[in-house]
Design an enzyme around this catalytic site. Structure first.
Site, short mmCIF file in Angstrom:
data_model
loop_
_atom_site.label_atom_id
_atom_site.label_comp_id
_atom_site.label_asym_id
_atom_site.label_seq_id
_atom_site.Cartn_x
_atom_site.Cartn_y
_atom_site.Cartn_z
CE LYS A 79 -3.92 1.90 2.73
NZ LYS A 79 -4.82 1.65 3.86
CB SER A 154 -8.24 3.57 3.13
OG SER A 154 -7.35 2.90 4.02
CB SER A 178 -8.35 0.54 5.81
OG SER A 178 -9.02 1.76 5.86
#
Ligand code: GLN
Length: 481
Positions: A79, A154, A178
């Site tokens: 990420k 997210s 997330s």
């Protein structure tokens, strides 16, 4: 869209048998990325050459029989809020568009120490604030199961990359859901271990008391393999805990399992699921058929978990994000007249709307005169929740949880902020309490995959992974759920 994929375990077997090399696996993944990423937007940067070089090194180690780990040679991705020295880490924000990481996050370092080629950085909601991965500076992530829908957030890029077969394993972060929510929306496994299991060193802070690195995989076994390599104490993160190192995946024997069903989610009768809870309940029923005991418990503070989370996470974020001032890090406005306007213009231009909203909310919750009414109350609620959850876990192996109140919605529908915040209704309790939690595909939610979740004892990551593995062996639940 063709969603064929290899799991990490399958890749390991193919390398062991000599049918494929790490380089051929990496090239295969890069082909999938080149084909699908222009539409899906999961990767914001692809490290092609570097990953191929890392794969060649892995192949060389294999020839010399000095592999670094079981996952040596298996491709992965990270990420965009995890630092990787010499690479941009932007948190999908204009603020850090050109920020090059000066050092590497411990979790990423451990991927490299395990010999895993890193294929690139993955899209996300700006600064990990959101539930749809639509607030990214790089544009939204699309759901590989239906590109007209959101991938969740997210860590939407991580979930999408795994679901689309771009990489078998990816790292994300989970402050309020997330990892688990996008995993649920994209039909993959998402694991948020207990707070302190994986070092947060080099993870850009959102709400430090809840942030945890998490993993995405196709199977619980794959997630367990990765967890073994990246978990464990780290002298660079005081809150990491060597005692939480994950060592091996146990076998779950359903007849020895007691599952707690909170009445607040599944009704006092354990049969009336809240929206999004149907699949989880169906999974519990299957376990019951196999001999597990289901027990209704009550955790009254669950109904206040989301507001408490919002106050605490915004308060922490407003403080954490104050470092982005245009001087030390990130975007600097070219239009300032003095120091004051340099700060305000840089922040105004660098941050997107959602980030600004949270900074405002958090600053307000911490401001003098309001601290007692908001921050301290939220903190008290958190302590209550911790206590009630611990009581609910007594005599049980895990707590059954829904993951997302609804299936992936259409891209661009842009629900209002409050509706979007409600996506985290069932996931935030694990962050407020610091407990390990997992989301895995089970059944259907309309024509999209359904999901079930579990929250375990502080040291119960193995149990929830093993239960998720049982779900898998029951054939993913699409027929059973
Ligand atoms: N959706 C949650 C939020 O917007 C979760 C964030 C996260 O876990 N990083 O706060």
């Amino acid at each position: 869209m063709n969603l064929s994929f290899l799991t990490a375990e399958e890749m390991i077997r193919l390398m062991e048998s000599g049918e494929m090399t790490s380089l051929s696996l990496v090239e295969r993944c890069l082909d999938v990325i080149r084909e699908k990423n222009p539409l899906l937007n999961a990767f914001v940067e692809i490290f092609s050459e570097e990953a191929c070089k890392q794969a060649r090194e892995s192949d060389q180690r294999r020839r010399e029989q000095r592999l670094l780990s079981p996952l040596d040679g298996v491709p992965c991705a990270i990420k965009d809020n995890l630092l990787y020295e010499g690479h941009i880490t932007s948190c999908a924000s204009r603020m850090l568009e050109n920020f090059t990481a000066p050092y590497t996050a411990t979790a990423v370092q451990r991927l490299r120490q395990a010999g895993m080629p890193i294929l690139g950085r993955l899209n996300m909601d700006e600064f990990a604030m959101g539930s749809a991965s639509e607030s990214s500076f790089y544009g939204p992530v699309r759901n590989p199961l239906d590109p007209e829908r959101v991938a969740g957030g997210s860590s939407g890029g991580s979930a999408c990359a795994v679901a689309a077969g771009m990489v078998p394993l990816a790292l994300g972060s989970d402050t309020g859901g997330s990892v688990r929510q996008p995993a649920a929306l994209c039909g993959v496994v998402g694991v948020k271990p207990a707070y302190g299991t994986i070092s947060r060193y080099g993870l850009v802070a959102h709400a430090s008391s809840m942030d945890q690195v998490g993993v995405f995989a196709h199977t619980a076994q794959d997630a367990a393999l990765l967890m073994q390599l990246i978990s464990g104490g780290d002298p660079l993160d005081m809150t990491s805990d060597e005692g939480l190192r994950f060592t091996s995946l146990p076998k779950a024997e359903p007849s020895a399992i007691t599952l707690a069903l909170p009445a607040e989610w599944f009704g006092a009768d354990g049969c009336t699921p809240c929206p999004g809870g149907e699949a989880a309940l169906a999974f519990a029923r299957l376990l019951e058929k196999q001999g597990a005991r289901l027990k209704t418990v009550s955790i009254p503070s669950l109904s206040e978990a989301l507001p408490a989370y919002m106050v605490l996470s915004c308060a922490e974020a407003s403080s954490n994000l104050s470092r982005f001032d245009g001087l030390r890090y990130g975007h600097r406005s070219g239009e300032s007249r003095d120091l004051e306007s340099l700060y305000s213009k840089s922040r105004q231009e660098g941050f997107g709307d959602e980030v600004k909203r949270r900074i405002l909310l958090g600053t307000f919750a911490l401001s003098s005169g309001y601290q007692d009414r908001y921050y301290l109350q939220a903190d008290a609620l958190r302590r209550q929740l911790i206590q009630q959850t611990a009581e609910a876990l007594e005599g049980s192996d895990a707590i059954l949880c829904p993951v997302s109140p609804r299936a992936a919605w259409k891209l661009g529908q842009k629900p209002d902020s409050v509706t979007l915040y409600q996506s985290d209704l069932y996931t935030v309790p694990a962050n407020l309490t610091g407990l390990p939690a997992i989301s895995f595909p089970w059944g259907l939610a309309g024509d999209m995959p359904g999901s079930a979740g579990l929250m375990g004892h502080p040291e119960g990551l193995g149990t929830i992974l093993a239960l998720a593995q049982l779900a898998q062996s029951a054939k993913g639940g699409t027929e059973n759920g």
